[in-house]
Design an enzyme around this catalytic site. Structure first.
Site, short mmCIF file in Angstrom:
data_model
loop_
_atom_site.label_atom_id
_atom_site.label_comp_id
_atom_site.label_asym_id
_atom_site.label_seq_id
_atom_site.Cartn_x
_atom_site.Cartn_y
_atom_site.Cartn_z
N ALA A 1 95.08 69.77 -12.67
CA ALA A 1 94.03 70.54 -12.10
C ALA A 1 92.47 70.25 -12.72
O ALA A 1 92.35 69.23 -13.59
CB ALA A 1 94.39 71.95 -12.06
N PHE B 1 93.06 75.82 -18.71
CA PHE B 1 92.90 75.03 -17.54
C PHE B 1 93.65 73.74 -17.50
O PHE B 1 94.37 73.36 -18.61
CB PHE B 1 91.47 74.57 -17.26
CG PHE B 1 90.61 73.67 -18.38
CD1 PHE B 1 90.97 72.38 -18.66
CD2 PHE B 1 89.62 74.49 -19.09
CE1 PHE B 1 90.40 71.70 -19.48
CE2 PHE B 1 88.99 73.67 -20.08
CZ PHE B 1 89.28 72.33 -20.55
N CYS B 2 94.07 73.24 -16.49
CA CYS B 2 94.99 72.25 -16.37
C CYS B 2 96.26 72.35 -16.84
O CYS B 2 96.60 71.37 -17.74
CB CYS B 2 94.25 70.80 -16.63
SG CYS B 2 95.04 69.27 -15.94
N PRO B 3 97.21 73.65 -16.68
CA PRO B 3 98.27 73.49 -17.60
C PRO B 3 99.54 72.57 -17.26
O PRO B 3 99.37 72.41 -16.20
CB PRO B 3 98.33 75.17 -17.02
CG PRO B 3 97.95 75.07 -15.73
CD PRO B 3 96.76 74.23 -15.44
N LYS C 1 94.85 75.54 -26.58
CA LYS C 1 94.90 74.15 -26.20
C LYS C 1 93.68 73.30 -26.39
O LYS C 1 92.70 73.52 -25.93
CB LYS C 1 95.19 74.35 -24.45
CG LYS C 1 95.40 72.70 -23.76
CD LYS C 1 95.73 73.11 -22.27
CE LYS C 1 95.51 71.71 -21.66
NZ LYS C 1 96.23 71.85 -20.18
#
Length: 303
Positions: free
Chosen positions: A121, A176-178, A189
């Site tokens: 993502a 974000f972008c998991p 992260k």
């Protein structure tokens, strides 16, 4: 039996379905079988930040073309690069109701925006975010996602080991972008990993937040989703992206600079895979790169 897919139907993936400790293999740089993780003699190309083209799609096209070359027999390559200010988004992000408006708003603010072909993502990029792509041959078209992602976790964690041994892999809620192979320190992260496959080669890629504020990057991703989502709520349609989920290696482990982390990445690959650092970029025809950039934007920027 797996059939060969045409070029336009290549596979992409992000994360996995099992969590592992980021330091599992980092100490030795070898797989559990005792084999070398990476091909012997892999090349490293790390272009200077000041030479980076403004359009982020150029880097995506460069890696696509290099992947084709590796699939045709050229030596594997590790690509380490940064971009002054960009946002790459996933194909699902591009289908959000107001994604075109959100993308154009960012472009109006000087941010280069592109739809990323690999899984995942939205990911904000700037000079403090180090992108690492390893382009490897796969003539037998084998798929070993968990092993590949585990190797990438070992590399990312190993390069951070001069400063911390607390890197762990596993999805961080609200980041974000998991993905299941998020790499974190103390629950925040700093790295995400994805994979992109062509017919006879593939790309393992990671973004690593090294310098600056993880919260600033999180806020940019959240602002994109707030604009792009329209009336949709976070969840299945897009990640929630919550405060306190992201950090940089500077904040989490005292890594002094992106340059220091890049140097550690290079040392790790030189020591464990006999890597060589290229003084000049591999020769790729600029007209073909420009044409491929245009083709990718025309194909993937569409909803």
């Amino acid at each position: 039996m797996q059939t060969e897919r045409p070029e336009h139907e290549r596979e992409s993936a992000h994360g996995g379905d099992s969590a592992i400790q980021g330091t599992t293999e980092a100490a030795e740089g070898t797989s559990p079988r005792g084999d070398s993780i990476w091909p012997e003699g892999i090349r490293i190309w790390a272009p200077p930040l000041e030479n980076m083209p403004e359009d982020i799609m150029y880097q995506i096209a460069w890696e696509e073309m290099m992947c084709r070359r590796v699939g045709e027999g050229e030596a594997p390559i590790m690509h380490i690069w940064r971009h002054p200010y960009a946002l790459t988004i996933g194909m699902r992000d591009r289908r959000l109701p107001r994604a075109p408006q959100a993308m154009e708003k960012l472009r109006g603010e000087g941010c280069s925006v592109a739809v990323r072909i690999s899984g995942g993502a939205a990911v904000p990029l700037d000079e403090g975010v180090v992108n690492v792509s390893i382009i490897l041959p796969n003539p037998d078209r084998k798929i070993a996602l968990h092993e590949d992602f585990g190797h990438m976790v070992s590399l990312i964690s190993g390069a951070a080991s001069p400063w911390t041994n607390e890197s762990r892999a596993g999805e961080i809620a609200g980041a974000f972008c998991p993905g299941d192979y998020d790499v974190s320190v103390n629950g925040r992260k700093f790295c995400g990993i994805a994979q992109r496959r062509q017919t006879k080669a593939y790309i393992l890629s990671a973004f690593v937040i090294v310098d600056g504020s993880g919260e600033d990057r999180r806020r940019l991703a959240r602002e994109f989703y707030d604009e792009a989502s329209g009336t949709l709520a976070p969840g299945d349609a897009y990640p929630e992206v919550r405060e306190g989920s992201m950090g940089s290696l500077d904040e989490l482990a005292g890594v002094p600079s992106a340059e220091a982390y890049i140097s550690s990445l290079e040392d790790w690959m030189i020591e464990r895979a006999g890597a060589t650092i290229l003084e000049q970029a591999p020769e790729l025809p600029m007209d073909e790169l420009d044409r491929l950039s245009e083709q990718l934007r025309a194909r993937y920027d569409k909803g």
